[in-house]
Design a protein around this motif. Structure first.
Motif, PDB file in Angstrom:
ATOM      1  N   TYR A 207      -2.311  45.635  48.880  1.00  0.00           N
ATOM      2  CA  TYR A 207      -2.677  46.353  50.099  1.00  0.00           C
ATOM      3  C   TYR A 207      -2.629  45.377  51.268  1.00  0.00           C
ATOM      4  CZ  TYR A 207      -5.744  48.567  53.580  1.00  0.00           C
ATOM      5  OH  TYR A 207      -6.253  49.080  54.728  1.00  0.00           O
ATOM      6  N   GLY A 208      -2.356  45.890  52.461  1.00  0.00           N
ATOM      7  CA  GLY A 208      -2.432  45.054  53.655  1.00  0.00           C
ATOM      8  C   GLY A 208      -1.120  45.000  54.413  1.00  0.00           C
ATOM      9  N   VAL A 209      -1.158  44.387  55.570  1.00  0.00           N
ATOM     10  CA  VAL A 209       0.008  44.320  56.445  1.00  0.00           C
ATOM     11  C   VAL A 209       1.186  43.637  55.751  1.00  0.00           C
ATOM     12  CG1 VAL A 209       0.923  43.349  58.587  1.00  0.00           C
ATOM     13  CG2 VAL A 209      -1.354  44.382  58.564  1.00  0.00           C
ATOM     14  N   LEU A 210       0.947  42.515  55.091  1.00  0.00           N
ATOM     15  CA  LEU A 210       2.044  41.802  54.435  1.00  0.00           C
ATOM     16  C   LEU A 210       2.629  42.649  53.302  1.00  0.00           C
ATOM     17  CD1 LEU A 210       0.712  38.130  54.285  1.00  0.00           C
ATOM     18  CD2 LEU A 210       1.764  39.379  56.186  1.00  0.00           C
ATOM     19  N   HIS A 211       1.781  43.319  52.549  1.00  0.00           N
ATOM     20  CA  HIS A 211       2.235  44.224  51.491  1.00  0.00           C
ATOM     21  C   HIS A 211       3.116  45.321  52.082  1.00  0.00           C
ATOM     22  CE1 HIS A 211       1.973  46.884  47.936  1.00  0.00           C
ATOM     23  NE2 HIS A 211       1.784  47.846  48.815  1.00  0.00           N
ATOM     24  N   ASP A 212       2.670  45.932  53.188  1.00  0.00           N
ATOM     25  CA  ASP A 212       3.426  47.024  53.799  1.00  0.00           C
ATOM     26  C   ASP A 212       4.801  46.558  54.261  1.00  0.00           C
ATOM     27  OD1 ASP A 212       1.185  48.546  53.359  1.00  0.00           O
ATOM     28  OD2 ASP A 212       0.633  48.753  55.469  1.00  0.00           O
ATOM     29  N   VAL A 213       4.846  45.391  54.924  1.00  0.00           N
ATOM     30  CA  VAL A 213       6.127  44.885  55.412  1.00  0.00           C
ATOM     31  C   VAL A 213       7.046  44.540  54.238  1.00  0.00           C
ATOM     32  CG1 VAL A 213       7.265  43.061  56.742  1.00  0.00           C
ATOM     33  CG2 VAL A 213       5.128  44.064  57.585  1.00  0.00           C
ATOM     34  N   ALA A 214       6.503  43.919  53.200  1.00  0.00           N
ATOM     35  CA  ALA A 214       7.312  43.561  52.032  1.00  0.00           C
ATOM     36  C   ALA A 214       7.918  44.801  51.377  1.00  0.00           C
ATOM     37  CB  ALA A 214       6.475  42.793  51.018  1.00  0.00           C
ATOM     38  N   GLN A 215       7.143  45.877  51.275  1.00  0.00           N
ATOM     39  CA  GLN A 215       7.670  47.098  50.673  1.00  0.00           C
ATOM     40  C   GLN A 215       8.804  47.685  51.503  1.00  0.00           C
ATOM     41  OE1 GLN A 215       6.785  48.168  47.559  1.00  0.00           O
ATOM     42  NE2 GLN A 215       5.644  46.237  47.604  1.00  0.00           N
ATOM     43  N   LYS A 216       8.692  47.608  52.820  1.00  0.00           N
ATOM     44  CA  LYS A 216       9.764  48.111  53.686  1.00  0.00           C
ATOM     45  C   LYS A 216      11.015  47.240  53.559  1.00  0.00           C
ATOM     46  CE  LYS A 216       6.851  50.474  57.057  1.00  0.00           C
ATOM     47  NZ  LYS A 216       6.463  50.620  58.472  1.00  0.00           N
ATOM     48  N   VAL A 217      10.822  45.940  53.443  1.00  0.00           N
ATOM     49  CA  VAL A 217      11.970  45.051  53.247  1.00  0.00           C
ATOM     50  C   VAL A 217      12.679  45.410  51.941  1.00  0.00           C
ATOM     51  CG1 VAL A 217      12.696  42.673  52.828  1.00  0.00           C
ATOM     52  CG2 VAL A 217      11.024  43.156  54.620  1.00  0.00           C
ATOM     53  N   LEU A 218      11.927  45.575  50.872  1.00  0.00           N
ATOM     54  CA  LEU A 218      12.514  45.906  49.578  1.00  0.00           C
ATOM     55  C   LEU A 218      13.273  47.234  49.609  1.00  0.00           C
ATOM     56  CD1 LEU A 218       9.731  44.914  47.023  1.00  0.00           C
ATOM     57  CD2 LEU A 218      12.006  43.911  47.186  1.00  0.00           C
ATOM     58  N   ARG A 219      12.737  48.208  50.330  1.00  0.00           N
ATOM     59  CA  ARG A 219      13.355  49.539  50.374  1.00  0.00           C
ATOM     60  C   ARG A 219      14.401  49.668  51.475  1.00  0.00           C
ATOM     61  NH1 ARG A 219       7.715  51.260  49.370  1.00  0.00           N
ATOM     62  NH2 ARG A 219       7.503  51.671  51.610  1.00  0.00           N
ATOM     63  N   ARG A 220      14.640  48.561  52.185  1.00  0.00           N
ATOM     64  CA  ARG A 220      15.597  48.551  53.309  1.00  0.00           C
ATOM     65  C   ARG A 220      15.223  49.579  54.367  1.00  0.00           C
ATOM     66  NH1 ARG A 220      17.075  46.024  48.390  1.00  0.00           N
ATOM     67  NH2 ARG A 220      18.996  44.817  48.674  1.00  0.00           N
ATOM     68  N   GLU A 221      13.939  49.799  54.565  1.00  0.00           N
ATOM     69  CA  GLU A 221      13.474  50.742  55.575  1.00  0.00           C
ATOM     70  C   GLU A 221      13.285  50.037  56.912  1.00  0.00           C
ATOM     71  OE1 GLU A 221       9.875  52.436  54.151  1.00  0.00           O
ATOM     72  OE2 GLU A 221      10.838  53.560  52.535  1.00  0.00           O
ATOM     73  N   PRO A 222      13.483  50.742  58.028  1.00  0.00           N
ATOM     74  CA  PRO A 222      13.276  50.126  59.345  1.00  0.00           C
ATOM     75  C   PRO A 222      11.829  49.676  59.526  1.00  0.00           C
ATOM     76  CG  PRO A 222      14.486  52.190  59.548  1.00  0.00           C
ATOM     77  CD  PRO A 222      13.993  52.124  58.137  1.00  0.00           C
ATOM     78  N   ILE A 223      11.672  48.524  60.124  1.00  0.00           N
ATOM     79  CA  ILE A 223      10.344  47.974  60.426  1.00  0.00           C
ATOM     80  C   ILE A 223      10.141  48.053  61.926  1.00  0.00           C
ATOM     81  CG2 ILE A 223       8.915  45.890  60.362  1.00  0.00           C
ATOM     82  CD1 ILE A 223      10.600  45.092  57.845  1.00  0.00           C
ATOM     83  N   ASP A 224       9.229  48.919  62.342  1.00  0.00           N
ATOM     84  CA  ASP A 224       8.966  49.148  63.761  1.00  0.00           C
ATOM     85  C   ASP A 224       8.234  47.942  64.339  1.00  0.00           C
ATOM     86  OD1 ASP A 224       8.390  50.113  66.263  1.00  0.00           O
ATOM     87  OD2 ASP A 224       7.295  51.884  65.585  1.00  0.00           O
ATOM     88  N   LEU A 225       8.793  47.385  65.411  1.00  0.00           N
ATOM     89  CA  LEU A 225       8.217  46.178  65.998  1.00  0.00           C
ATOM     90  C   LEU A 225       7.320  46.461  67.200  1.00  0.00           C
ATOM     91  CD1 LEU A 225      11.327  43.812  65.887  1.00  0.00           C
ATOM     92  CD2 LEU A 225       9.358  43.819  64.341  1.00  0.00           C
ATOM     93  N   ALA A 226       7.107  47.725  67.547  1.00  0.00           N
ATOM     94  CA  ALA A 226       6.319  48.022  68.746  1.00  0.00           C
ATOM     95  C   ALA A 226       4.931  47.381  68.680  1.00  0.00           C
ATOM     96  CB  ALA A 226       6.213  49.531  68.944  1.00  0.00           C
ATOM     97  N   MET A 227       4.236  47.583  67.547  1.00  0.00           N
ATOM     98  CA  MET A 227       2.974  46.859  67.340  1.00  0.00           C
ATOM     99  C   MET A 227       3.376  45.525  66.718  1.00  0.00           C
ATOM    100  SD  MET A 227      -0.334  47.118  67.805  1.00  0.00           S
ATOM    101  CE  MET A 227      -1.192  48.675  67.501  1.00  0.00           C
ATOM    102  N   GLY A 228       3.742  44.607  67.590  1.00  0.00           N
ATOM    103  CA  GLY A 228       4.451  43.414  67.143  1.00  0.00           C
ATOM    104  C   GLY A 228       3.600  42.264  66.673  1.00  0.00           C
ATOM    105  N   HIS A 229       2.284  42.373  66.780  1.00  0.00           N
ATOM    106  CA  HIS A 229       1.413  41.264  66.400  1.00  0.00           C
ATOM    107  C   HIS A 229       0.152  41.797  65.737  1.00  0.00           C
ATOM    108  CE1 HIS A 229       3.962  39.655  69.614  1.00  0.00           C
ATOM    109  NE2 HIS A 229       3.795  38.478  69.053  1.00  0.00           N
ATOM    110  N   ALA A 230      -0.431  40.976  64.885  1.00  0.00           N
ATOM    111  CA  ALA A 230      -1.674  41.338  64.201  1.00  0.00           C
ATOM    112  C   ALA A 230      -2.379  40.064  63.751  1.00  0.00           C
ATOM    113  CB  ALA A 230      -1.387  42.229  63.000  1.00  0.00           C
ATOM    114  N   ASN A 231      -3.663  40.199  63.469  1.00  0.00           N
ATOM    115  CA  ASN A 231      -4.414  39.125  62.800  1.00  0.00           C
ATOM    116  C   ASN A 231      -4.527  39.480  61.330  1.00  0.00           C
ATOM    117  OD1 ASN A 231      -5.891  39.553  65.669  1.00  0.00           O
ATOM    118  ND2 ASN A 231      -5.799  37.370  65.166  1.00  0.00           N
TER     119      ASN A 231
END
Length: 340
Positions: A207-231
């Protein structure tokens, strides 16, 4: 604390996330007595309760929840945690709970808020009022969220605790402001010491931001950069700091930002893509604002996080590549309208 190169399985992951630091052991001596975790059945509750028990095996640690997840109650009991099934919306159920000088409040509602806003407000505002009245003589460390802040400039250090929680977006964020205000009200009324932990994105392999981004990378899904930063912060560190906050309670209760340094979603996606051997699909441009928090006060109290971004990226990529377990609960970190 020695960090592993990877996690063999969920049991290994949870063991590492519940390992207490020497500083936690020392700080808990300043907050003696039984410790009760209200809402222990959530994403962080089980490993936090286990960490408290491991930090002081002689201390009574009580976990309270509905225990709707099969096997969780038995699992916690196997680790020495006393479990009590209770509905925190019930005054009678709260009255029947044992007294405890140390309360960690983790109950709340975020996902599914849209469409049942009434329940979100009941859990995030009414329950805190009931708990604050019931445990008026305890220390209360209550989990909150960075979403109580307005968006801030991404070129800055993030929102400090002194920034008023004004104009948050959406029903969820507004209900979280209400949660804080009610704990503040009863802290003033009863002289209850406490802390309001404005947590931003704890990282668990499932779970978490890194998990979400990794899953999108694996599935070749677009990663929206509008919310471009997080802690982001390793969940083991978030657990540790939350428990250490019992030794740093104020009267009246006061907010404390809990997270790690600011990260760029573009950088996270590129680094995960490199580790996974997949070029991430990036979409859009970073907005000039985001939900960001200044955690300098937490760093002053607890030191820097023990796990850095590079290590979390290594762990996340390895877990994702091996098809590791997921909680199936996206963070929706990319949402800018507050709708969950």
């Amino acid at each position: 604390m020695s960090l592993p190169d990877r996690f063999r399985d969920v049991a290994h992951l949870e063991d590492v996330m519940s390992q207490p630091s020497a500083a936690l052991v020392a700080d808990l001596r300043r907050a003696p007595g039984d410790l009760m975790v209200l809402g222990v059945g959530g994403k962080m509750g089980p490993t936090l309760a286990r960490m408290a028990r491991r930090a002081d095996p002689s201390r009574r640690v009580i976990g309270v929840a509905r225990f709707s997840q099969p096997g969780l109650r038995q699992e916690l009991q196997a680790h020495g945690i006393e479990c009590i099934e209770a509905d925190l919306l019930s005054r009678d159920a709260l009255a029947a709970l044992p007294d405890a000088p140390n309360i960690v409040f983790m109950a709340g509602r975020k996902f599914g808020s849209t469409g049942s806003e009434w329940l979100t407000w009941a859990m995030n505002a009414h329950v805190p009022a009931l708990v604050a009245e019931r445990f008026a003589r305890s220390r209360i460390v209550a989990f909150s969220t960075a979403c109580v802040y307005p968006f801030v400039d991404t070129t800055g250090n993030g929102a400090p605790e002194s920034l008023p929680p004004t104009a948050p977006s959406g029903e969820y964020a507004n209900s979280c402001v209400a949660r804080e205000r009610l704990f503040e009200h009863f802290s003033h009324q009863f002289a209850t010491p406490g802390r309001l932990l404005r947590l931003s994105y704890a990282i668990d392999m499932r779970y978490g931001v890194l998990h979400d981004v990794a899953q999108k990378v694996l599935r070749r899904e677009p990663i929206d950069l509008a919310m471009g930063h997080a802690n982001v912060i390793w969940q083991g560190d978030a657990n540790d700091w939350a428990l250490r906050s019992l030794a740093h309670c104020h009267m009246p209760t006061s907010p404390l930002n809990i997270s790690g340094p600011k990260v760029a979603i573009r950088h996270v996606a590129q680094e995960l893509g490199q580790r996974l051997g997949i070029a991430p699909v990036l979409q859009g441009q970073e907005a000039p604002t985001a939900w960001l928090v200044d955690c300098s006060e937490a760093f002053r109290l607890f030191g820097p996080p023990s796990v850095g971004l590079a290590t979390m990226l290594d762990w996340t990529a390895d877990w994702a590549a091996r098809g590791g377990a997921s909680l199936g609960k996206p963070t929706h970190y990319e949402a800018r309208d507050g709708r969950y």
